[in-house]
Scaffold this motif. Structure first.
Motif, PDB file in Angstrom:
ATOM      1  N   PHE A  21       0.836  -1.185   0.000  1.00  0.00           N
ATOM      2  CA  PHE A  21       0.000   0.000   0.000  1.00  0.00           C
ATOM      3  C   PHE A  21       0.875   1.240   0.000  1.00  0.00           C
ATOM      4  N   THR A  22       0.375   2.294  -0.622  1.00  0.00           N
ATOM      5  CA  THR A  22       1.063   3.576  -0.539  1.00  0.00           C
ATOM      6  C   THR A  22       0.813   4.147   0.853  1.00  0.00           C
ATOM      7  N   GLN A  23       1.580   5.142   1.212  1.00  0.00           N
ATOM      8  CA  GLN A  23       1.388   5.774   2.522  1.00  0.00           C
ATOM      9  C   GLN A  23      -0.027   6.346   2.623  1.00  0.00           C
ATOM     10  N   SER A  24      -0.478   6.989   1.567  1.00  0.00           N
ATOM     11  CA  SER A  24      -1.810   7.578   1.558  1.00  0.00           C
ATOM     12  C   SER A  24      -2.899   6.512   1.708  1.00  0.00           C
ATOM     13  N   ALA A  25      -2.755   5.410   0.986  1.00  0.00           N
ATOM     14  CA  ALA A  25      -3.743   4.327   1.070  1.00  0.00           C
ATOM     15  C   ALA A  25      -3.765   3.706   2.455  1.00  0.00           C
ATOM     16  N   MET A  26      -2.593   3.524   3.042  1.00  0.00           N
ATOM     17  CA  MET A  26      -2.526   2.941   4.389  1.00  0.00           C
ATOM     18  C   MET A  26      -3.180   3.868   5.413  1.00  0.00           C
ATOM     19  N   ARG A  27      -2.958   5.156   5.267  1.00  0.00           N
ATOM     20  CA  ARG A  27      -3.602   6.106   6.186  1.00  0.00           C
ATOM     21  C   ARG A  27      -5.117   6.038   6.067  1.00  0.00           C
ATOM     22  N   GLN A  28      -5.630   5.906   4.842  1.00  0.00           N
ATOM     23  CA  GLN A  28      -7.072   5.782   4.647  1.00  0.00           C
ATOM     24  C   GLN A  28      -7.609   4.519   5.309  1.00  0.00           C
ATOM     25  N   ILE A  29      -6.891   3.429   5.188  1.00  0.00           N
ATOM     26  CA  ILE A  29      -7.303   2.168   5.805  1.00  0.00           C
ATOM     27  C   ILE A  29      -7.350   2.319   7.322  1.00  0.00           C
ATOM     28  N   ILE A  30      -6.319   2.928   7.883  1.00  0.00           N
ATOM     29  CA  ILE A  30      -6.263   3.117   9.337  1.00  0.00           C
ATOM     30  C   ILE A  30      -7.371   4.047   9.809  1.00  0.00           C
ATOM     31  N   ARG A  31      -7.599   5.138   9.087  1.00  0.00           N
ATOM     32  CA  ARG A  31      -8.677   6.074   9.460  1.00  0.00           C
ATOM     33  C   ARG A  31     -10.023   5.360   9.451  1.00  0.00           C
ATOM     34  N   SER A  32     -10.260   4.581   8.418  1.00  0.00           N
ATOM     35  CA  SER A  32     -11.520   3.859   8.302  1.00  0.00           C
ATOM     36  C   SER A  32     -11.691   2.857   9.445  1.00  0.00           C
ATOM     37  N   THR A  43     -13.748   9.456  20.811  1.00  0.00           N
ATOM     38  CA  THR A  43     -12.358   9.740  20.441  1.00  0.00           C
ATOM     39  C   THR A  43     -12.206  10.111  18.971  1.00  0.00           C
ATOM     40  N   ARG A  44     -13.253   9.958  18.183  1.00  0.00           N
ATOM     41  CA  ARG A  44     -13.147  10.229  16.751  1.00  0.00           C
ATOM     42  C   ARG A  44     -12.809  11.687  16.471  1.00  0.00           C
ATOM     43  N   TRP A  45     -13.422  12.606  17.208  1.00  0.00           N
ATOM     44  CA  TRP A  45     -13.170  14.038  16.987  1.00  0.00           C
ATOM     45  C   TRP A  45     -11.679  14.348  17.127  1.00  0.00           C
ATOM     46  N   PHE A  46     -11.027  13.750  18.095  1.00  0.00           N
ATOM     47  CA  PHE A  46      -9.602  14.013  18.304  1.00  0.00           C
ATOM     48  C   PHE A  46      -8.764  13.447  17.160  1.00  0.00           C
ATOM     49  N   ASP A  47      -9.167  12.303  16.604  1.00  0.00           N
ATOM     50  CA  ASP A  47      -8.495  11.763  15.418  1.00  0.00           C
ATOM     51  C   ASP A  47      -8.641  12.730  14.246  1.00  0.00           C
ATOM     52  N   ILE A  48      -9.847  13.222  14.044  1.00  0.00           N
ATOM     53  CA  ILE A  48     -10.114  14.138  12.933  1.00  0.00           C
ATOM     54  C   ILE A  48      -9.254  15.387  13.043  1.00  0.00           C
ATOM     55  N   LEU A  49      -9.146  15.932  14.247  1.00  0.00           N
ATOM     56  CA  LEU A  49      -8.308  17.120  14.448  1.00  0.00           C
ATOM     57  C   LEU A  49      -6.833  16.791  14.253  1.00  0.00           C
ATOM     58  N   ARG A  50      -6.377  15.676  14.807  1.00  0.00           N
ATOM     59  CA  ARG A  50      -4.966  15.295  14.711  1.00  0.00           C
ATOM     60  C   ARG A  50      -4.556  15.056  13.259  1.00  0.00           C
ATOM     61  N   TRP A  51      -5.448  14.477  12.478  1.00  0.00           N
ATOM     62  CA  TRP A  51      -5.142  14.199  11.079  1.00  0.00           C
ATOM     63  C   TRP A  51      -5.280  15.431  10.196  1.00  0.00           C
ATOM     64  N   GLY A  52      -5.757  16.546  10.766  1.00  0.00           N
ATOM     65  CA  GLY A  52      -5.872  17.788  10.006  1.00  0.00           C
ATOM     66  C   GLY A  52      -7.034  17.828   9.026  1.00  0.00           C
ATOM     67  N   LEU A  53      -8.022  16.973   9.232  1.00  0.00           N
ATOM     68  CA  LEU A  53      -9.145  16.930   8.302  1.00  0.00           C
ATOM     69  C   LEU A  53     -10.043  18.163   8.403  1.00  0.00           C
ATOM     70  N   MET A  54      -9.945  18.931   9.471  1.00  0.00           N
ATOM     71  CA  MET A  54     -10.740  20.149   9.617  1.00  0.00           C
ATOM     72  C   MET A  54      -9.949  21.390   9.215  1.00  0.00           C
ATOM     73  N   ASP A  55      -8.735  21.200   8.712  1.00  0.00           N
ATOM     74  CA  ASP A  55      -7.863  22.339   8.389  1.00  0.00           C
ATOM     75  C   ASP A  55      -8.022  22.847   6.966  1.00  0.00           C
ATOM     76  N   ASN A  56      -8.665  22.064   6.112  1.00  0.00           N
ATOM     77  CA  ASN A  56      -8.842  22.508   4.724  1.00  0.00           C
ATOM     78  C   ASN A  56     -10.128  21.914   4.159  1.00  0.00           C
ATOM     79  N   GLN A  57     -10.593  22.516   3.075  1.00  0.00           N
ATOM     80  CA  GLN A  57     -11.869  22.092   2.498  1.00  0.00           C
ATOM     81  C   GLN A  57     -11.814  20.664   1.983  1.00  0.00           C
ATOM     82  N   ALA A  58     -10.663  20.243   1.473  1.00  0.00           N
ATOM     83  CA  ALA A  58     -10.531  18.870   0.977  1.00  0.00           C
ATOM     84  C   ALA A  58     -10.774  17.865   2.107  1.00  0.00           C
ATOM     85  N   GLY A  59     -10.262  18.150   3.306  1.00  0.00           N
ATOM     86  CA  GLY A  59     -10.483  17.267   4.451  1.00  0.00           C
ATOM     87  C   GLY A  59     -11.944  17.206   4.850  1.00  0.00           C
ATOM     88  N   ILE A  60     -12.602  18.364   4.863  1.00  0.00           N
ATOM     89  CA  ILE A  60     -14.025  18.396   5.213  1.00  0.00           C
ATOM     90  C   ILE A  60     -14.840  17.650   4.151  1.00  0.00           C
TER      91      ILE A  60
END
Length: 100
Positions: A21-32, A43-60
């Motif tokens: 797996f690529t790094q990006s694909a592995m991260r998606q698997i782990i997030r899922s 604990t999901r909210w803290f994962d979302i913040l740590r992964w930076g998904l609320m920092d840009n429109q693409a993450g949202i």
């Protein structure tokens, strides 16, 4: 990969344990997996913040595709919660978070 297959195994889910797996694909698997395994545990909210998904429109947008609860989230507003009015009244130095 052994550790990646353990969380879903007891829940009857299959985990990707074969292949590379690529790094990006592995991260998606782990997030899922974390979203499934930790659902409802607060604990999901803290994962979302740590992964930076609320920092840009693409993450949202990514969150919106998987979870309709994020449909009304807006960049720059939804990351912070409002400060209660009671607390604002007690401390005049507090400023309300943007968007509230």
């Amino acid at each position: 990969m052994l550790y990646l297959s353990k969380p879903g195994a007891h829940a009857g889910r299959t985990s990707p344990t074969n292949g590379t797996f690529t790094q990006s694909a592995m991260r998606q698997i782990i997030r899922s997996e974390r979203a499934k395994e930790l659902a409802g545990e607060g604990t999901r909210w803290f994962d979302i913040l740590r992964w930076g998904l609320m920092d840009n429109q693409a993450g949202i947008d990514e969150l919106k595709t998987r979870d309709s609860d994020f449909t009304n989230f807006r960049l720059g507003v939804s990351k912070l919660l409002p400060i209660p009015r009671r607390d604002l009244a007690i401390d005049p130095n507090l400023k309300q978070n943007p968007g509230y």
